[in-house]
Design a protein around this motif. Structure first.
Motif, PDB file in Angstrom:
ATOM      1  N   MET A   1     -22.839 102.098 -40.410  1.00 28.64           N
ATOM      2  CA  MET A   1     -22.555 100.677 -40.161  1.00 28.64           C
ATOM      3  C   MET A   1     -21.446 100.549 -39.103  1.00 28.64           C
ATOM      4  N   ALA A   2     -21.684  99.672 -38.146  1.00 33.05           N
ATOM      5  CA  ALA A   2     -20.735  99.510 -37.051  1.00 33.05           C
ATOM      6  C   ALA A   2     -19.347  99.146 -37.559  1.00 33.05           C
ATOM      7  N   GLY A   3     -19.312  98.500 -38.694  1.00 35.38           N
ATOM      8  CA  GLY A   3     -18.033  98.012 -39.228  1.00 35.38           C
ATOM      9  C   GLY A   3     -17.171  99.088 -39.856  1.00 35.38           C
ATOM     10  N   LYS A   4     -17.671 100.304 -39.889  1.00 36.59           N
ATOM     11  CA  LYS A   4     -16.950 101.380 -40.584  1.00 36.59           C
ATOM     12  C   LYS A   4     -15.477 101.429 -40.183  1.00 36.59           C
ATOM     13  N   SER A   5     -15.222 101.446 -38.900  1.00 39.12           N
ATOM     14  CA  SER A   5     -13.843 101.544 -38.444  1.00 39.12           C
ATOM     15  C   SER A   5     -13.047 100.321 -38.907  1.00 39.12           C
ATOM     16  N   VAL A   6     -13.705  99.208 -38.909  1.00 41.44           N
ATOM     17  CA  VAL A   6     -13.029  97.994 -39.380  1.00 41.44           C
ATOM     18  C   VAL A   6     -12.566  98.180 -40.813  1.00 41.44           C
ATOM     19  N   GLU A   7     -13.476  98.678 -41.640  1.00 43.38           N
ATOM     20  CA  GLU A   7     -13.195  98.878 -43.058  1.00 43.38           C
ATOM     21  C   GLU A   7     -11.972  99.761 -43.258  1.00 43.38           C
ATOM     22  N   ASN A   8     -11.947 100.849 -42.533  1.00 41.16           N
ATOM     23  CA  ASN A   8     -10.864 101.800 -42.721  1.00 41.16           C
ATOM     24  C   ASN A   8      -9.504 101.220 -42.366  1.00 41.16           C
ATOM     25  N   SER A   9      -9.511 100.316 -41.435  1.00 41.76           N
ATOM     26  CA  SER A   9      -8.241  99.782 -40.961  1.00 41.76           C
ATOM     27  C   SER A   9      -7.905  98.447 -41.628  1.00 41.76           C
ATOM     28  N   THR A  10      -8.627  98.124 -42.712  1.00 43.44           N
ATOM     29  CA  THR A  10      -8.459  96.821 -43.345  1.00 43.44           C
ATOM     30  C   THR A  10      -7.009  96.404 -43.503  1.00 43.44           C
ATOM     31  N   ASP A  11      -6.247  97.268 -44.116  1.00 47.75           N
ATOM     32  CA  ASP A  11      -4.921  96.814 -44.501  1.00 47.75           C
ATOM     33  C   ASP A  11      -3.979  96.604 -43.328  1.00 47.75           C
ATOM     34  N   GLN A  12      -4.213  97.318 -42.251  1.00 44.86           N
ATOM     35  CA  GLN A  12      -3.232  97.196 -41.175  1.00 44.86           C
ATOM     36  C   GLN A  12      -3.728  96.416 -39.948  1.00 44.86           C
ATOM     37  N   MET A  13      -4.809  95.655 -40.081  1.00 44.10           N
ATOM     38  CA  MET A  13      -5.293  94.894 -38.926  1.00 44.10           C
ATOM     39  C   MET A  13      -4.232  93.895 -38.467  1.00 44.10           C
ATOM     40  N   SER A  14      -3.978  93.900 -37.172  1.00 46.43           N
ATOM     41  CA  SER A  14      -2.992  92.959 -36.631  1.00 46.43           C
ATOM     42  C   SER A  14      -3.649  91.589 -36.403  1.00 46.43           C
ATOM     43  N   ASP A  15      -2.824  90.566 -36.233  1.00 42.95           N
ATOM     44  CA  ASP A  15      -3.351  89.233 -35.921  1.00 42.95           C
ATOM     45  C   ASP A  15      -4.232  89.281 -34.681  1.00 42.95           C
TER      46      ASP A  15
ATOM     47  N   ILE B 106     -20.861  91.591 -41.488  1.00 51.59           N
ATOM     48  CA  ILE B 106     -22.242  91.087 -41.590  1.00 51.59           C
ATOM     49  C   ILE B 106     -22.866  90.993 -40.203  1.00 51.59           C
ATOM     50  N   ALA B 107     -22.127  90.406 -39.272  1.00 50.36           N
ATOM     51  CA  ALA B 107     -22.688  90.195 -37.937  1.00 50.36           C
ATOM     52  C   ALA B 107     -22.888  91.513 -37.192  1.00 50.36           C
ATOM     53  N   GLN B 108     -21.964  92.437 -37.367  1.00 54.36           N
ATOM     54  CA  GLN B 108     -22.111  93.735 -36.692  1.00 54.36           C
ATOM     55  C   GLN B 108     -23.301  94.510 -37.237  1.00 54.36           C
ATOM     56  N   ASP B 109     -23.470  94.441 -38.534  1.00 53.55           N
ATOM     57  CA  ASP B 109     -24.600  95.126 -39.153  1.00 53.55           C
ATOM     58  C   ASP B 109     -25.937  94.547 -38.653  1.00 53.55           C
ATOM     59  N   ILE B 110     -26.005  93.250 -38.557  1.00 52.76           N
ATOM     60  CA  ILE B 110     -27.241  92.617 -38.067  1.00 52.76           C
ATOM     61  C   ILE B 110     -27.474  92.970 -36.607  1.00 52.76           C
ATOM     62  N   GLU B 111     -26.402  92.947 -35.838  1.00 59.00           N
ATOM     63  CA  GLU B 111     -26.535  93.294 -34.419  1.00 59.00           C
ATOM     64  C   GLU B 111     -27.069  94.721 -34.273  1.00 59.00           C
ATOM     65  N   LYS B 112     -26.571  95.600 -35.127  1.00 61.93           N
ATOM     66  CA  LYS B 112     -27.009  96.992 -35.072  1.00 61.93           C
ATOM     67  C   LYS B 112     -28.483  97.119 -35.457  1.00 61.93           C
ATOM     68  N   LYS B 113     -28.857  96.433 -36.517  1.00 66.83           N
ATOM     69  CA  LYS B 113     -30.234  96.583 -37.022  1.00 66.83           C
ATOM     70  C   LYS B 113     -31.262  95.817 -36.205  1.00 66.83           C
ATOM     71  N   PHE B 114     -30.897  94.598 -35.835  1.00 64.78           N
ATOM     72  CA  PHE B 114     -31.886  93.735 -35.197  1.00 64.78           C
ATOM     73  C   PHE B 114     -31.694  93.611 -33.685  1.00 64.78           C
ATOM     74  N   GLY B 115     -30.538  94.086 -33.216  1.00 61.92           N
ATOM     75  CA  GLY B 115     -30.313  94.026 -31.776  1.00 61.92           C
ATOM     76  C   GLY B 115     -29.992  92.643 -31.226  1.00 61.92           C
ATOM     77  N   VAL B 116     -29.534  91.753 -32.085  1.00 58.49           N
ATOM     78  CA  VAL B 116     -29.174  90.412 -31.598  1.00 58.49           C
ATOM     79  C   VAL B 116     -27.770  90.043 -32.042  1.00 58.49           C
ATOM     80  N   LYS B 117     -27.081  89.378 -31.160  1.00 59.52           N
ATOM     81  CA  LYS B 117     -25.735  88.900 -31.470  1.00 59.52           C
ATOM     82  C   LYS B 117     -25.815  87.587 -32.233  1.00 59.52           C
ATOM     83  N   GLY B 118     -24.805  87.372 -33.046  1.00 62.58           N
ATOM     84  CA  GLY B 118     -24.770  86.117 -33.787  1.00 62.58           C
ATOM     85  C   GLY B 118     -23.445  85.954 -34.497  1.00 62.58           C
ATOM     86  N   ARG B 119     -23.350  84.877 -35.252  1.00 68.80           N
ATOM     87  CA  ARG B 119     -22.107  84.556 -35.963  1.00 68.80           C
ATOM     88  C   ARG B 119     -22.404  84.169 -37.405  1.00 68.80           C
ATOM     89  N   VAL B 120     -21.349  84.243 -38.198  1.00 69.76           N
ATOM     90  CA  VAL B 120     -21.455  83.923 -39.618  1.00 69.76           C
ATOM     91  C   VAL B 120     -20.698  82.638 -39.908  1.00 69.76           C
TER      92      VAL B 120
END
Lengths: 472, 472, 472, 472
Positions: A1-15, B106-120
């Motif tokens: 999942m593309a969000g993997k890196s996001v997940e790992n950095s959850t706690d320290q994400m900057s504004d 959610i949006a990154q996962d969809i973009e990866k699977k379906f190849g389309v950008k979008g928003r939640v």
């Protein structure tokens, strides 16, 4: 999942990182992007919010009155956690104790106060409760058109939007076949109807509505059979988004007479003004009127769960007329929501809000009136309980000054207030017909010291705003 | 307050006391009173519910698929508690980290699977998310009428009811000016269209829909300018309430071709079938189609919060076309809900559901097929992932037997199952066009032993029901 | 055929025989059975009707202004007969001379008077022309909701009923999704808005309407983009059924300013007040306003054919924006109707109605004012051209007296008037918000002697009615 | 008046002058400008039209069946003139003999044929009669949604457009909240449902409609109480604009069974197919069905007046349920219209149309079948009485050929037909789902010689068209 890196950095994400993601993946269609500068908050407690830098913001709107009992109220949080540990989930087709007790408490209290029997139906989100109220009205009266107030707000589902006055909310979504007939709300500060508005209110503004029922040509009644085209009048006793306006004492009593005469139901939308915001459980209690339906939500759970609901008179909602399957939603009486709601009702019972809220409200209003005398730009301050309003005007004290209002709010949200050491922020909400009204909904447990601090911060914002705008 | 005595006795209220209160103060308008005998539950864990007597019920519907990850899932509960302790409340006008991260995931996962950008865009309750999807469609297309499936279910707000097929949900509420055009769903077990349904599906049932676009006289298209009267087709890829029916593999692909040709949007309602119910995050992933909008809810938070939402293609929801204020609700991205949702997405990442759900589903289906061979009254068993269906019929294996179905369910809910020492119950859900279908939505973490137990209990219910009814 | 005997006796059927058939085979749903006593008429000429006994009735309503040019007007009848002898029928898909010339005459006259180019579209029946106007508005503005006046009447098709104020016309036919927003009409005799109504009209009654555009909260405008929810204002310049009320001179001019500012079209419904009823071809000519659409019918053919139509500004109806097939009816420009219409326009050209109608109207009004002085029950007489009103009240000259009004009308219809030898009748029409107003629409060719006779007969009816009712 | 010069030159205006005026002052929104070349006609007689040059056109559509009894029928014209000379005008609030006798004749005839009592309600224009039928249905059933046929046409008022299938008629006018549910009409030539269409019709196409009532999930019925969402089915027994399609003999009988079972009314729209077009007064008489409502118009007056009306069963329209004021229009039972209608009914009684129309129709159809054998491009000829259809196709005899159809029509309208001395024209009408069908509606008094001439002229057009188009 593309969000993997996001997940790992959850706690320290900057504004900055968060805002970058937000601008790519979040819809702007909600209300976040009304603001030019976006605030990210990390912690909440009592009447305070804290941002990433730890700056403390005094919140005078408390989630549009959805957190009346203070952020992170320990007793309520504990009740929620207890439910999480026992029955966090349950199909709403089956029963659990908290649902029943919460419904019983609400209905028994109404029966005691208003002398009428009724039942409670839960749902989630204020708008869905409004939809349920519409369903009860349509089912009972066979009518689709409704009366509602100009300046009123009942939610953003399509049917709720149809009875919410602003056309802005409808214009992008095509024809609304159930658009309400909107009636002017009694707004004394800007009254044009009364001959002598200062000394007293003669309810002149109600007369055009009463006149509608005089002749079939006035479009709403078939006098032959006293059949009205409209099923109900949806009422916020004090308008929320409309600007926390306090109506004349006798207005609803007189209005109800007209409605009763022609069998039009009276629906009190207490989503924002209920739960002791005005010093009583329901704001309609102030006005000597027995509503046919009451809609509630927001602070019912102190914001811990979107639980909402309606109470309706037995004749409108008895099992005979409103049988199984009439309405429903998966989360309608979800256990976490009802547990939070029950905890709120218990907290209310153990508090002294009937006395405390009016006392605190009077203190707050007194302080605001002192401010008003100093600044001609404060056109009006008024309130009922802890529902308070400040109308910002030009120097004439009357012409709405939207720019000044916006500037005050933005200065508060920047978080740079406080002459001394500690930097503070102030969270205000703008409402009103001309977007020039601060609608204050502080914590019901606000102390006098906190009121003093709030007023001080507000004055600082006002002074700074006056310095940068050209108040006319 | 009259309820004082109630409050004091909270912890020890008996079922009888509760039912007495329920009958007086609770609306019967939800789905509780479909049942003759009312169950009260006190505790939930894993795939089990416990009643007042401590009887353990195997729950095979898991809150209509709102608690896919098991009741009282510790990891998810802990995440919720952590949020309660930090930022339990926040006006949705301001930002918090969990909202942004959840939308991004959610949006990154969809973009990866379906190849389309979008928003939640978040909201609360599936129906409100459906309303938001309707708003996006209306805003983009300028059209109010929608296509939807016969047998489809999209919620119970008025606008969602208008696209939900059952007239029973509309009949008491007057005229629905936005009633959808309902199209037959491909229901192979009861197919009347195909010439040779056993061997293969020739998509015969799709042809009448495709034909609608051939001549202006077929009522939906102005061929001169290829302007269709309908804005979108609202689709549950597998029908939920309709009976967990698995569509032919190519159906949606062919349907989408027709829709694309005439600029009709494809909206996938994943509220019930999303979140790995079918073995993928979204059930539409099985069918080689890129939806324009995805609606989600229920198990997004594992039932810990009514958070719901939509994802839409960038062109439908970019800030330019869907600017601030288009829609909104107080609890739209409430912190507790987004925190629970984020925890669910993290849990998914750390699990192996893509593999596990199909495997468990296959095992469950195999067991059911064994059962089917033994009982002619089991007309069909089918499923995708852990969305499973059992269709109960008369002895001919085809004529729906609603009475037998009801009896099986009631026997399960009585809680007297189990030949040995421990008494057990079984919670089943009935759906389907003829109310003769068990729609099984077990915990996604169900073990093979638990599947064996489930099937055993089901068989016991079936046997007992056959004994008391006269299966024809 | 069962009716054979009926056919044979056509010429000598008595009133009794006819009434017996009528009670069995005619729907009572039209307006015939408002009356208790039913009149059958056999002949019409000038301003007179004749019943079976040959009694002569002075008709002061002339088919609600559909026969302005006198019953059986020879010139017009001859023109119709000429058309019958040449081209009585023609598919409206093909052209004939009379259609073109009639359209040209109307459009050229409007261009000359108002300085704007436009086109004419024919239909049959006033309501269908109203429907065509609605279509033009919807097509041009994209809006469905319309403004219209309380007391206004635009016809009885469903869409016309939606913009006609009386709920009585809607109540049996379910929900009207396009119900207009009805605005009070300036009714000076019963004005409650103006401070000082006798001396002058300050247009106070217009202010609430103008205020609607001040804030989005007033429900009709999105001020951000000056987008109004309403497409057009449908206006009868003088109300017909509403009671032939003459508006203040500047009212429409001021109204139009507000509408223009927000791009709301102004539609003048001249079906009843056009064709020189008020002394000009269109009654709106009196009020210094250029309408966007004009609707006409009734006296266009002097009642010889239901031909109706609209004129619209070029930008609303040019071939580019209103192309072939937008609307249509089989009889839309039927040859007999257009021939009659053309003859009426020619007759107008050869007459001096601009001068004569005001003169005759002034004489009639003067006579009525003399009567008013004698009878306190005549609350008001007023008029414009030969559109005259008499408001019947209690002795206070103000409280509407419906019973007395009804009695006067019934006495006239009994046909026993006239002290001398010849028995006469009087045909009056009742309108007005309180059903207490005689709306007089005499023949435009009425002579002074005939006016004297009319007033004399009216006074006789009034005296007799006062004798039998208890005027309070 | 600017038109003065126009008036003076009325009689001698040339086609060019007229067309110049038409292009400036006439709306193009009707159906005139569907044609590229515009025809102006000056005289009509029998089945012939004459243009400015005196060219004689055989008219095979007779004003879309509005002049069934021949143009300028002397007996009918004389009856109209007689009425002009006695009672040409009368407020419809009062009675006149012709209204009563016409209503009685129609109702008595229906009572005799169908065995049910009922009443007649008049209006003007077919669409307004359709609106009245809708009102009767809404009032009786309380339902707004209606069933109607794909390919059906019921008029162009907004409510009639909502039950007319073509979206093209709706697309410019916003949302239609009362849009019908359209059902496929049994169109045998292009049937895709039946297994064996040549040998017989098994009514396969009706089954999907019947199935709708089997489960609540099919969207139209609440089976619990047998409550259907739809109030009535609006039916053209033979479709008019849809292409003069003759339905299978048992279709309506079977359809009616389903409707009766669920209390859905059956409304026969006879505006185009009534008045002996098919060889009976009402075309529904062929199909062994008793309609609840009949709508009529067009040839009721032979096109001399737009009079229309409905007949409804007593229980739907008795004075108790459909009291005074339910509907109405100024010209609803205008004396000229009712006199013409009565004359038509008398003419029918004195004719032998029950025998003659079928005989002439059979002769015409036989001739067309001969033609069909010669030209593969004639895909189908069919008919009932003198409602005849010719479907023009490509050489395969099936694929619709719109271009060829258009070319044939245009050649006819050019007026240059006839090999010998006299130049002739041919007026044809195109209908059908693919705009490739000539819908023939010749005069009911057409002779065999005239039929021969018609067929000869048609063949000439076809040959010339084949020469200039590339028939595939």
């Amino acid at each position: 999942m593309a969000g993997k890196s996001v997940e790992n950095s959850t706690d320290q994400m900057s504004d900055e990182q968060l805002l970058a993601l937000e601008s790519k993946y979040c819809s702007y269609g909600d209300t976040v992007h009304y603001a030019k500068h976006l605030n990210i908050f990390r912690r909440a407690e009592g009447m305070y919010l804290y941002d990433t830098q730890g700056v403390e913001y005094v919140d005078l709107q408390m989630w549009y009155s959805a957190a009346n009992f203070g952020f992170a109220n320990k007793r309520l949080n504990d009740a929620l956690k207890k439910q999480i540990d026992t029955l966090p989930q349950l199909t709403c087709q089956y029963l659990h104790q908290e649902k029943i007790l919460l419904a019983a408490k609400i209905a028994q209290d109404i029966e005691k106060k208003f002398g009428v029997k009724g039942r409670v139906h839960f749902n989630v989100g204020g708008a869905q409760a409004v939809e349920d109220a519409i369903k009860v009205v349509r089912n009972h009266t066979g009518k689709i058109p409704m009366f509602a107030f100009m300046g009123g707000y009942h939610g953003r589902t399509l049917a709720a939007t149809a009875i919410t006055s602003s056309y802005r909310y409808r214009e992008h979504f095509g024809h609304f076949s159930d658009r309400a007939h909107f009636v002017p709300y009694p707004y004394r500060f800007r009254c044009t109807a009364a001959k002598n508005k200062e000394s007293c209110c003669d309810l002149s503004c109600l007369k055009p509505f009463q006149k509608l029922f005089e002749s079939e040509y006035y479009s709403v009644l078939s006098p032959k059979n006293n059949n009205c085209e409209y099923g109900a009048f949806f009422v916020e006793p004090l308008q929320g988004t409309g600007g926390y306006i306090v109506p004349p004492q006798n207005y609803f009593k007189e209005l109800k007479k007209t409605l009763d005469k022609h069998h039009v139901l009276f629906v009190a939308d207490e989503v924002q003004m209920g739960m002791y915001r005005t010093g009583k459980l329901w704001s309609i209690e102030h006005f000597d009127v027995v509503p046919d339906i009451i809609i509630f939500g927001k602070s019912l759970t102190n914001g811990l769960n979107p639980l909402s609901g309606i109470w309706a008179k037995e004749e409108l909602i008895s099992p005979e007329v409103f049988p199984p399957g009439m309405t429903h939603s998966t989360f309608s009486s979800n256990p976490l929501g009802t547990a939070a709601g029950l905890a709120v009702m218990n907290l209310i019972e153990d508090s002294n809000l009937d006395v405390e809220v009016p006392r605190r409200g009077a203190y707050f209003l007194k302080k605001l009136k002192v401010l008003q005398k100093k600044y001609p730009q404060i056109g009006e301050v008024d309130g009922l309980g802890l529902a308070l309003r400040i109308e910002i005007c030009q120097k004439d004290g009357f012409t709405p000054d939207r720019e000044l209002t916006d500037t005050i709010m933005h200065i508060g949200l920047k978080g740079g207030l406080g002459s001394g050491g500690k930097k503070r922020g102030l969270v205000l909400d703008i409402g009103g017909y001309y977007k020039n009204t601060f609608t204050l909904a502080p914590s019901l447990f606000i102390t006098e010291e906190e009121i003093d601090l709030s007023v001080m911060l507000f004055e600082e914002c006002l002074q700074k705003a006056l310095a940068v705008t050209k108040s006319k």
